[in-house]
Design an enzyme around this catalytic site. Structure first.
Site, PDB file in Angstrom:
ATOM      1  N   TRP A  22     -10.211  11.481  13.314  1.00  0.00           N
ATOM      2  CA  TRP A  22     -11.431  10.961  14.003  1.00  0.00           C
ATOM      3  C   TRP A  22     -12.292  12.021  13.257  1.00  0.00           C
ATOM      4  O   TRP A  22     -12.178  12.837  13.200  1.00  0.00           O
ATOM      5  CB  TRP A  22     -12.174  10.652  14.428  1.00  0.00           C
ATOM      6  CG  TRP A  22     -13.498  10.160  15.267  1.00  0.00           C
ATOM      7  CD1 TRP A  22     -14.353  10.871  15.189  1.00  0.00           C
ATOM      8  CD2 TRP A  22     -13.467   8.813  15.192  1.00  0.00           C
ATOM      9  NE1 TRP A  22     -15.460   9.694  15.626  1.00  0.00           N
ATOM     10  CE2 TRP A  22     -14.804   8.395  14.810  1.00  0.00           C
ATOM     11  CE3 TRP A  22     -13.032   7.626  14.981  1.00  0.00           C
ATOM     12  CZ2 TRP A  22     -15.270   7.221  14.571  1.00  0.00           C
ATOM     13  CZ3 TRP A  22     -13.107   6.318  14.465  1.00  0.00           C
ATOM     14  CH2 TRP A  22     -14.850   6.288  15.052  1.00  0.00           C
ATOM     15  N   GLN A 196     -23.626  13.789  14.000  1.00  0.00           N
ATOM     16  CA  GLN A 196     -22.505  14.723  12.587  1.00  0.00           C
ATOM     17  C   GLN A 196     -20.956  14.394  12.975  1.00  0.00           C
ATOM     18  O   GLN A 196     -20.946  13.067  13.627  1.00  0.00           O
ATOM     19  CB  GLN A 196     -22.107  15.531  14.183  1.00  0.00           C
ATOM     20  CG  GLN A 196     -21.860  16.633  14.054  1.00  0.00           C
ATOM     21  CD  GLN A 196     -20.118  17.059  14.382  1.00  0.00           C
ATOM     22  OE1 GLN A 196     -20.472  16.382  15.033  1.00  0.00           O
ATOM     23  NE2 GLN A 196     -19.789  18.070  13.800  1.00  0.00           N
ATOM     24  N   SER A 198     -18.335  14.393  14.439  1.00  0.00           N
ATOM     25  CA  SER A 198     -17.063  13.445  15.654  1.00  0.00           C
ATOM     26  C   SER A 198     -17.878  12.738  16.788  1.00  0.00           C
ATOM     27  O   SER A 198     -17.454  11.914  17.624  1.00  0.00           O
ATOM     28  CB  SER A 198     -17.328  15.162  16.501  1.00  0.00           C
ATOM     29  OG  SER A 198     -19.153  15.116  17.437  1.00  0.00           O
ATOM     30  N   LYS A 199     -18.992  12.410  15.996  1.00  0.00           N
ATOM     31  CA  LYS A 199     -20.000  11.395  16.501  1.00  0.00           C
ATOM     32  C   LYS A 199     -19.292  10.009  16.142  1.00  0.00           C
ATOM     33  O   LYS A 199     -18.597   8.960  15.105  1.00  0.00           O
ATOM     34  CB  LYS A 199     -21.473  10.673  16.409  1.00  0.00           C
ATOM     35  CG  LYS A 199     -22.206  12.289  16.898  1.00  0.00           C
ATOM     36  CD  LYS A 199     -22.159  12.690  18.461  1.00  0.00           C
ATOM     37  CE  LYS A 199     -22.966  14.172  18.660  1.00  0.00           C
ATOM     38  NZ  LYS A 199     -22.598  15.540  18.126  1.00  0.00           N
ATOM     39  N   ASN A 200     -19.604   8.431  17.386  1.00  0.00           N
ATOM     40  CA  ASN A 200     -19.175   7.181  17.344  1.00  0.00           C
ATOM     41  C   ASN A 200     -19.626   6.682  16.313  1.00  0.00           C
ATOM     42  O   ASN A 200     -18.845   6.063  15.131  1.00  0.00           O
ATOM     43  CB  ASN A 200     -19.870   7.043  18.829  1.00  0.00           C
ATOM     44  CG  ASN A 200     -19.291   7.002  20.117  1.00  0.00           C
ATOM     45  OD1 ASN A 200     -18.810   8.214  20.231  1.00  0.00           O
ATOM     46  ND2 ASN A 200     -18.854   5.760  20.677  1.00  0.00           N
TER      47      ASN A 200
END
Length: 431
Positions: A22, A196, A198-200
């Site tokens: 991810w 950022q 890591s976001k959805n």
């Protein structure tokens, strides 16, 4: 009963399945970035550029009136406060449980963050505590849609309206979440998103977006992101700062990457909703475990999954919540479930706020005469949630994570089936 992996048994989740990608970087993302290299790389270029394309695409996709792309989600919060005129002598109410940026953004504007406790189920700011903390110095309220769960915006906006206070939604973790059919970020005066990695909906690094229905406010945000200048298509740049501004621009490569990710968001979100709700339905049957949930008539987008553990409901009266939490963390991680703590302390316990490490001489707190924050005091719900909860992050965001989540559920059920061992370890840790 299967032997726990922590004591020599076979782990439920095979090692080869534990690393999950991810964000997913597809050929479309690579092509978008490569194409952007041949075009405008910054947002102050006249004509169509990738940043403007992202702004228009985001606004159209979610139904926002105006969208302003910036360098990151923290800059988005600070710019929103600046555009609303929040500054020295002002207070801004924020939740006691959030990422540090929510509390720092007011300080960046020389305003004082005033912390409010949270709801024990959604983990979002408690509207009743907001009301208790409003003073004649309150200049804004920043509710956070924590972990992707919408805050109680009906009550929050009603309180704000009674007092004439703007609401800035921190939707960093919640793109696509809705409250009573309305997209979060577009319910208050303004909304801030993080892109950022890591976001959805990520970019290839750092990025942020501001949204609002107010054209004048959007224009002020645009000026603020580039030195206070007015940058408009068809208008020669005059290099005049019409007000205080910063250099908070997003570059074209980041914008192009996010636009490509946005095009797949609905597909990813459908898969995530199915995978996560199926996973949580299995775990909800386990005693002593509170699974993530959301308010009625809202859409939770499951950015982070936070689980609370109740020693009494687990049959462990007198055991400290921290002891059960650490025991379950050890056992579940051994089975291959990446349980972790997220937020190790309430925001008001952070050293920057306790020691007032702002702009020297106690600023901005000395301007308002705010009482000193004392670490370890107040905010009982926030402290309880931190003491008794663990999270799962990132792995479940991959739309192909359904099989992995099934194994995670198997691991939870295996640990719960060994409840005698859990009890022995938790009691020893609590003594």
């Amino acid at each position: 009963m299967s032997k726990l992996a922590a004591f020599g048994g076979t782990a439920v989740v095979p090692r080869e399945m534990r690393r999950v990608e991810w964000p997913r970087v597809e050929d479309d993302d690579r092509k978008a970035v490569m194409d952007a290299l041949d075009g405008a790389l910054v947002s102050d270029t006249d004509g169509v550029n990738p940043v403007a394309v992202l702004e228009n695409s985001w606004a159209d996709h979610f139904g926002f009136g105006h969208c302003v792309a910036v360098s990151n989600g923290t800059a988005a919060l600070s710019l929103a406060l600046a555009a609303l005129g929040v500054g020295p002598g002002d207070e801004v109410i924020v939740p006691a449980l959030s990422f540090i940026a929510t509390g720092l953004a007011p300080v960046h504007q020389m305003a004082v963050p005033v912390f409010a406790d949270i709801d024990p189920v959604t983990f979002n700011i408690d509207p009743d505590d907001i009301e208790r903390r409003i003073t004649d110095k309150t200049a804004a309220i920043i509710p956070v849609h924590l972990h992707g769960a919408p805050a109680d915006m009906d009550r929050i906006t009603a309180i704000a309206a009674r007092h004439g206070i703007p609401v800035i939604e921190d939707a960093a973790q919640a793109p696509g979440a809705t409250h009573r059919g309305r997209p979060v970020g577009g319910i208050g005066t303004a909304g801030a998103f993080s892109l950022q990695v890591s976001k959805n909906i990520p970019t290839c690094g750092e990025g942020g977006l501001l949204v609002t229905g107010d054209a004048e406010l959007a224009a002020a945000m645009r000026r603020g992101r580039q030195f206070g200048e007015v940058i408009e298509s068809g208008r020669d740049r005059d290099y005049i700062s019409y007000g205080l501004g910063w250099n908070h621009k997003m570059n074209g490569l980041q914008a192009a990457f996010t636009t490509a990710q946005l095009a797949r968001f609905d597909e990813y979100e459908r898969a995530r909703q199915h995978n996560v709700t199926t996973f949580l339905a299995r775990l909800a049957k386990l005693p002593g475990l509170q699974v993530p949930t959301a308010l009625p008539d809202t859409t939770h987008v499951w950015h982070i999954l936070r689980f609370r553990f109740d020693p009494a409901a687990f049959g462990l009266d007198g055991v400290r919540p921290e002891a059960l939490r650490s025991t379950l963390r050890r056992l579940l991680r051994a089975e291959g479930v990446p349980m972790s703590q997220y937020q190790l302390m309430p925001l008001p316990d952070q050293k920057v706020f306790v020691d007032r490490l702002g702009f020297g001489s106690g600023y901005p707190w000395s301007v308002t005469g705010a009482p000193a924050t004392v670490a370890g005091e107040g905010y009982p719900v926030t402290r309880a949630v931190i003491a008794d909860s663990l999270t799962i992050q990132k792995r479940h965001l991959n739309p192909g994570a359904g099989e992995l989540l099934d194994l995670y559920a198997d691991a939870f059920e295996k640990v719960w089936a060994n409840s005698d061992m859990v009890a022995t370890l938790a009691k020893a840790a609590s003594s």
